[in-house]
Design an enzyme around this catalytic site. Sequence first.
Site, short mmCIF file in Angstrom:
data_model
loop_
_atom_site.label_atom_id
_atom_site.label_comp_id
_atom_site.label_asym_id
_atom_site.label_seq_id
_atom_site.Cartn_x
_atom_site.Cartn_y
_atom_site.Cartn_z
N GLY A 197 0.83 -1.19 0.00
CA GLY A 197 0.00 0.00 0.00
C GLY A 197 0.87 1.24 0.00
O GLY A 197 2.09 1.17 0.15
N ARG A 198 0.21 2.35 -0.21
CA ARG A 198 0.91 3.62 -0.24
C ARG A 198 0.17 4.63 0.60
O ARG A 198 -1.04 4.57 0.73
CB ARG A 198 0.93 4.19 -1.67
CG ARG A 198 1.98 3.63 -2.53
CD ARG A 198 1.74 4.09 -3.97
NE ARG A 198 2.19 3.05 -4.89
CZ ARG A 198 3.45 2.86 -5.22
NH1 ARG A 198 4.37 3.66 -4.73
NH2 ARG A 198 3.79 1.89 -6.04
N GLY A 248 0.62 8.83 2.61
CA GLY A 248 1.27 10.12 2.58
C GLY A 248 2.73 10.05 3.00
O GLY A 248 3.54 10.84 2.56
N PHE A 249 3.07 9.14 3.85
CA PHE A 249 4.42 9.13 4.38
C PHE A 249 5.32 8.10 3.74
O PHE A 249 6.49 8.03 4.04
CB PHE A 249 4.39 8.88 5.89
CG PHE A 249 4.75 10.10 6.64
CD1 PHE A 249 3.82 11.09 6.83
CD2 PHE A 249 6.03 10.28 7.13
CE1 PHE A 249 4.15 12.24 7.51
CE2 PHE A 249 6.37 11.43 7.81
CZ PHE A 249 5.43 12.42 8.01
N GLY A 250 4.78 7.28 2.91
CA GLY A 250 5.67 6.31 2.30
C GLY A 250 4.92 5.10 1.80
O GLY A 250 3.69 5.06 1.75
N VAL A 264 4.39 0.87 1.84
CA VAL A 264 4.53 -0.31 2.68
C VAL A 264 4.76 -1.53 1.80
O VAL A 264 4.03 -1.76 0.84
CB VAL A 264 3.28 -0.51 3.56
CG1 VAL A 264 3.43 -1.75 4.42
CG2 VAL A 264 3.04 0.71 4.44
N ASP A 315 -6.96 7.92 14.53
CA ASP A 315 -7.36 7.61 13.16
C ASP A 315 -7.80 6.15 13.06
O ASP A 315 -7.38 5.41 12.18
CB ASP A 315 -6.20 7.88 12.22
CG ASP A 315 -6.68 8.01 10.77
OD1 ASP A 315 -5.82 8.11 9.88
OD2 ASP A 315 -7.88 8.00 10.53
#
Length: 944
Positions: A602-603, A605-607, A609, A724
């Site tokens: 997955g993708r 905002g921070f990077g 995976v 979240d």
Amino acid sequence: MRLLLLFSLLAGAAATNPGDLAVLRDLRKSLTNGDVLGWPDDDDACAWPHVSCDQLGRVDNLDLKGLDLAGKLPPSFPNLGALKGLSLQNNRLSGPLPSFRGMATLEHVYLNDNAFDSIPPDFFHGLSGLLFFSLRNNKFLNASSGGWTLSDDIAASSPQLQFLQLDNCSLVGAIPDSLGKMSSLQNLTLTYNSLVGPIPSSFNGSALQNLELNNQQGETKLSGPLDVVATMTSLQTLWLHGNQFSGPIPDDIAACAALATLRLSNNMLVGLVPPGLAAIPHLTEVWLDNNKFLGPVPALKTANFTFSGNGFCADKSGVACSPEVTALLQFLAQVEYPATLLSTWTGNNPCSTWLGVTCNDGHVTLLNLPDLGLNGTISQSLGNLTNLSNVKLKGNHLTGRVPDSLTKLASLKELDLSMNDLSGPLPHFSRTVKVNVAGNLNFNNPAPDPDTTTPSNDASPHPATTPNTPGHPVSPPATPETGTEKKHSSAVVLATTIPVALSVVALISVGAVFLCRERAPKPPHTASVVVHPRDSSDPDNLAKIVVVTNGSNSGTSQGNTNSGGSSGVFADVQMYEAPNFRIAVQVLRGATKNFAQENVLGRGGFGVVYKGELHDGTMIAVKRMESAVVSNKALDEFQAEIAVLTKVRHRNLVSILGYSTEGIERLLVYEYMPNGALSKHLFHWKQYELEPLSWKKRLNIALDVARGMEYLHNLGHQRFIHRDLKSANILLGDDFRAKVADFGLMRDAPDGNLSVATRLAGTFGYLAPEYAVTGKISTKSDVFSFGVVLMELITGMTAIDENRVEEETRYLASWFCVIGKDQDKLRAAIDPALELTDETFESICVIAELAGHCTAREPSQRPEMEHAVNLLVPMVEKWRPLSDDAEDYLGIDLHLPLLQMVKSWQDAEGSLADGSILSLEDSKGSIPARPAGFAESFTSADGR
Ligand SMILES: *[C@@H]1O[C@H](CO)[C@@H](O)[C@H](O)[C@H]1NC(C)=O
Ligand SMILES: *[C@@H]1O[C@H](CO)[C@@H](O)[C@H](O)[C@H]1NC(C)=O
Ligand SMILES: *[C@@H]1O[C@H](CO)[C@@H](O)[C@H](O)[C@H]1NC(C)=O
Ligand SMILES: *[C@@H]1O[C@H](CO)[C@@H](O)[C@H](O)[C@H]1NC(C)=O
Ligand SMILES: *[C@@H]1O[C@H](CO)[C@@H](O)[C@H](O)[C@H]1NC(C)=O
């Protein structure tokens, strides 16, 4: 100006500026022996002796040194508006110094060796061109009124100052902070004044070459530790003698590699002289006499070395102390040289007069130092006192671990360490040793965070679940360290100073959709600290919101790109050493096939995976921060996240297994969850050709999530807020049991303090209204999100979907308000993929009610997670046959086995660069014994 220039060109040499001429005449008049100047009565002062002028006829230099001048400077003196050089030294000038305020052309000013008797406070104001300044030997300056203090002006107005000589001129008070920040300053002399207090910490890293602070007068002199001098690596001369400096010479003194002369005599310095001193290459002079130095005299080559009047163990340099003295002095160093012991622990015979030391046959057998308020840690060196039979250190403030070297002492019979602040685990002692560690309150806990404040949560009418209640889960000890560890390791210290100013206008309208009962929102009242970078790896991350509040600026960004705004709100995030779960980047490269595209899970905002596979087939998930977001702030957050997450262990929370930092790489390693996000199974099962989740599975998931959240909300001394929670952050294992991911986002700070930064982050549809509207966050905001997840489990619909045809169904939370207790409406809302028996419906009704309860408008009306757990447990039980997989689900201890696995794999890889090795023990690469109290922490975490 142009006219003057023209004039001077025509005239060849300019006539003396009339203003300057007047000042010189005033000067001659105000001297009692003005004749010695030899100034004639004409107007051509530029031609007078000792005077020189520039092209424009302005006096630019006055060289009046050593003329035996007596009298005063005239008040008009500062009118010499073009003066660059002023040499008045070695005269007998007296009276008040006029203010030199605003004489911006002055560069070299020598007023030293006179008898001026006062100096105005604004004297240094605006001397912007100043390079060299001396006022030394003006000992009457304001002396009748008790001396004068140097104002901070000098640093601000004279940024180029290289040389400042203010010795013997009746300065009082502290050394101004600003002097430490003057980057051009090379030589600073403040000797023979009456200065007090420490060398300010602003001198940290200063480029000074010569620092002379010696021989302050008066009862109280300069004092405090010398640590800061080791950061001043350009020092050539360091004169501190004749003061009251205390503590040891800093261990890293060798960093001052240019040091040539070091005078420390006649202070109150203590302890072992660091070996680094002898390594400084060009030392020509070292004075150590009349302090309380101990141990061996350093082996210095210079002949200018004095060291008498100390407690050294030998009278010649370079001679070693006896092994027992060496061991005891090491111990003394680690208990931070208490004054009570310093006076007797001198010389080379511990059996003579040393307080608390008893010998037998010339060997130390008893160390008896109870109730002395000893700080610091217990040195491993005690293991070198081979005849030691009895150690009594009870009732002190000792921290750190019990050194394992003590287990090797064959004659040891009794070890009384009770009533200290030591941490476990206890090394393994032979059964013949009586060990007492009672009354070390944190012995089974990790070292407490020094900044831990009493958790509070005023959103809740019930007092927050008391942390540290007996049986409460404790997190594993941070870094098992030897006795040498400093107190601060593993502490997360966060401080923010940006005032909160939320103006979340954009959110209010959306947030309001959730509200069942409209009431005026309470005023914002938020005090929380963000610790976590925004994830996320989830594909459903389209409606993410981040509001960065920074003073009056607040920005809202929607969509996936939250990283841009998310750094920069941290006013001051300090670090904190994370426990070491460091894994070599190479290992993770290997595991992810060099971060191959096919391994992307997955993708966010921070990077990105990635899925990874360790050599033995164990799967891991690796989050790789995008280098674009690897700002310093982001790195700080990364470190903070590690520090927090490594402490968080629960079977319903996705574990962090390790991390990597190398260059700009920042990688976090999590356990791999084969079945992916709950959202996939609820909303996209058809697309992925999956079986829809049964109600039984959904109930189990609800309970798992509730347990994970309950743990987070009551973790140790802190309350963590997820911020979240959503179905995309709930990951499913093989068995469809759930773990919450992406937690540890925020922890409660004491409420009522508005001067902290906050950041609104979360996902539309899950945001609690008070959080959306005011930014106020508490564990109850998580409870709200949990309620929304329950609604998703019931309906199989996403929390928010603007495209739904029926408007009232677009926001699940508000739709459930409409449904209320209407069973028909509820029945119609249930996920058609569920097989709906009467029994299922009954169960769903209960969950729907819980969901409504959790999403109550007022945070105080929402239950604690504990309530949800208690409600769900019997329901799950009812739905689970006894033969079910329940039992093998208890007590998973992910922590050590996995780390060991990673370690063994790395060992197999071999040849890893130093420092990149996975380690639990301060990068030394060894896996420590399983800490005591560790297993219990898991069982109690699981036992709920
Ligand atoms: C020095 O003394 C004079 C006269 O007593 C006073 O006006 C002045 O403020 C003092 N200077 C400083 C720097 O305190
Ligand atoms: C500082 O002092 C040293 C000798 O003590 C001298 O060599 C050097 O020139 C001085 N630097 C300045 C800027 O005066
Ligand atoms: C001793 O110190 C003086 C200056 O203080 C220096 O000139 C001399 O070279 C030093 N002697 C030795 C042997 O270092
Ligand atoms: C231990 O530390 C405390 C606080 O810094 C200090 O007041 C106390 O004097 C120290 N104890 C000893 C024996 O130096
Ligand atoms: C114990 O003594 C030996 C030999 O003197 C020394 O090498 C070692 O460093 C000492 N151990 C400690 C912990 O001080």
